[in-house]
Write a protein that holds these residues in place. Structure first.
Motif, short mmCIF file in Angstrom:
data_model
loop_
_atom_site.label_atom_id
_atom_site.label_comp_id
_atom_site.label_asym_id
_atom_site.label_seq_id
_atom_site.Cartn_x
_atom_site.Cartn_y
_atom_site.Cartn_z
N ILE A 1 0.81 -1.22 0.00
CA ILE A 1 0.00 0.00 0.00
C ILE A 1 0.85 1.28 0.00
CG2 ILE A 1 -2.09 -1.01 0.96
CD1 ILE A 1 -1.23 -0.05 3.71
N TYR A 2 2.16 1.12 0.18
CA TYR A 2 3.04 2.29 0.16
C TYR A 2 4.47 1.83 -0.05
CZ TYR A 2 5.53 6.48 1.57
OH TYR A 2 6.36 7.56 1.58
N PHE A 3 5.24 2.59 -0.85
CA PHE A 3 6.67 2.34 -0.93
C PHE A 3 7.43 3.59 -1.34
CE2 PHE A 3 5.74 1.80 -5.39
CZ PHE A 3 6.92 2.08 -6.06
N GLU A 4 8.69 3.62 -0.96
CA GLU A 4 9.60 4.71 -1.32
C GLU A 4 10.86 4.10 -1.89
OE1 GLU A 4 8.61 7.43 2.64
OE2 GLU A 4 10.61 6.63 2.35
N GLU A 5 11.44 4.77 -2.86
CA GLU A 5 12.73 4.34 -3.40
C GLU A 5 13.80 5.22 -2.78
OE1 GLU A 5 14.72 4.97 -7.60
OE2 GLU A 5 13.23 3.36 -7.69
N CYS A 6 14.88 4.60 -2.31
CA CYS A 6 16.01 5.33 -1.71
C CYS A 6 17.23 5.15 -2.59
CB CYS A 6 16.30 4.80 -0.31
SG CYS A 6 14.92 4.96 0.83
N GLU A 7 18.09 6.14 -2.60
CA GLU A 7 19.29 6.07 -3.43
C GLU A 7 20.24 4.95 -3.00
OE1 GLU A 7 20.15 7.62 -6.29
OE2 GLU A 7 18.08 8.31 -6.22
N GLU B 1 -1.58 8.34 7.69
CA GLU B 1 -1.51 9.65 7.06
C GLU B 1 -0.51 9.66 5.91
OE1 GLU B 1 -0.62 12.25 10.34
OE2 GLU B 1 -2.68 12.18 11.11
N LEU B 2 0.64 8.99 6.12
CA LEU B 2 1.64 8.89 5.06
C LEU B 2 1.08 8.11 3.87
CD1 LEU B 2 4.63 9.26 4.12
CD2 LEU B 2 5.07 7.05 5.21
N ILE B 3 0.43 7.01 4.14
CA ILE B 3 -0.15 6.17 3.08
C ILE B 3 -1.22 6.96 2.32
CG2 ILE B 3 -1.56 4.12 2.64
CD1 ILE B 3 -0.13 2.96 5.23
N ASN B 4 -2.12 7.62 3.05
CA ASN B 4 -3.22 8.34 2.42
C ASN B 4 -2.78 9.52 1.58
OD1 ASN B 4 -5.16 6.60 3.43
ND2 ASN B 4 -5.43 7.79 5.30
N ALA B 5 -1.60 10.04 1.84
CA ALA B 5 -1.07 11.16 1.04
C ALA B 5 -0.80 10.73 -0.40
CB ALA B 5 0.19 11.71 1.68
N SER B 6 -0.49 9.45 -0.62
CA SER B 6 -0.18 8.99 -1.98
C SER B 6 -1.12 7.90 -2.48
CB SER B 6 1.26 8.49 -2.05
OG SER B 6 1.43 7.39 -1.18
N THR C 1 -4.84 7.19 -1.60
CA THR C 1 -6.01 7.58 -0.81
C THR C 1 -6.98 6.43 -0.54
OG1 THR C 1 -7.09 8.32 -2.83
CG2 THR C 1 -5.95 10.00 -1.51
N ASN C 2 -7.05 5.46 -1.43
CA ASN C 2 -7.97 4.33 -1.24
C ASN C 2 -7.34 3.17 -0.50
OD1 ASN C 2 -9.97 5.72 -2.64
ND2 ASN C 2 -9.27 4.91 -4.60
N GLY C 3 -6.03 3.22 -0.27
CA GLY C 3 -5.34 2.12 0.39
C GLY C 3 -5.35 0.84 -0.43
N GLU C 4 -5.38 0.99 -1.75
CA GLU C 4 -5.42 -0.17 -2.64
C GLU C 4 -4.03 -0.75 -2.86
OE1 GLU C 4 -7.37 1.13 -6.18
OE2 GLU C 4 -9.29 1.40 -5.18
N ASP C 5 -4.03 -2.00 -3.26
CA ASP C 5 -2.78 -2.69 -3.58
C ASP C 5 -2.09 -1.98 -4.75
OD1 ASP C 5 -0.74 -4.55 -3.71
OD2 ASP C 5 -2.01 -6.21 -4.36
N ILE C 6 -0.83 -1.63 -4.56
CA ILE C 6 -0.07 -0.96 -5.61
C ILE C 6 0.55 -2.02 -6.50
CG2 ILE C 6 1.93 0.50 -6.11
CD1 ILE C 6 1.48 1.80 -3.35
N GLU C 7 0.31 -1.90 -7.79
CA GLU C 7 0.89 -2.85 -8.73
C GLU C 7 2.19 -2.26 -9.25
OE1 GLU C 7 -0.11 -4.96 -12.98
OE2 GLU C 7 -1.75 -4.24 -11.75
N LEU C 8 3.28 -3.00 -9.06
CA LEU C 8 4.58 -2.54 -9.53
C LEU C 8 4.72 -2.88 -11.00
CD1 LEU C 8 6.84 -3.71 -6.60
CD2 LEU C 8 6.04 -1.40 -7.07
N VAL C 9 5.27 -1.96 -11.75
CA VAL C 9 5.56 -2.20 -13.15
C VAL C 9 7.04 -2.45 -13.26
CG1 VAL C 9 5.50 -1.25 -15.48
CG2 VAL C 9 3.66 -0.73 -13.87
#
Length: 121
Positions: free
Chosen positions: A73-79, A101-106, A108-116
């Protein structure tokens, strides 16, 4: 090969990291189960592989297997992967409301993010 010690807390037994690995990108993620009852913060240098490990329950007797954490539901890429592990520790210290709050900022529905996959581009 030179090794660098990483500050550890209770479950961070990743005591030594090769300097070579510190040059790779890292990812910090928050996953949950299908009912969204628990949030799990994690870090890795290969997010697709790690999500597959969660989804297919590769490692027995783990927290993620017990609670079926495989919905991203959330991820960040770090260098650098080391930065991802530092961020993971920070997220783990947060209360649930702050994580939401962090999740909802990006997401909003809390849906599964599909990685491409970058290999499909």
């Amino acid at each position: 090969m030179e090794r660098v010690a990483i500050n550890s807390r209770k479950r961070f037994n990743r005591q030594l990291c090769c300097v070579h690995n510190l040059e790779k990108k890292g990812y910090t993620s928050i996953t949950t189960n299908k009912n969204k009852t628990v949030l799990y913060a994690g870090a890795t240098n290969a997010i697709e592989r790690r999500l597959n490990e969660h989804h297919y329950r590769i490692y027995p007797n783990t927290f993620t297997k017990r609670y079926n954490y495989y919905v991203l539901i959330y991820f960040e890429e770090c260098e650098e992967v080391n930065n991802a592990f530092v961020r993971e520790r920070q997220l783990k210290s947060w209360r649930r409301k702050k994580k939401e709050e962090l999740i909802n900022a990006s997401n909003t529905n809390g849906e599964d993010i599909e990685l491409v996959s970058s290999s499909s581009e």
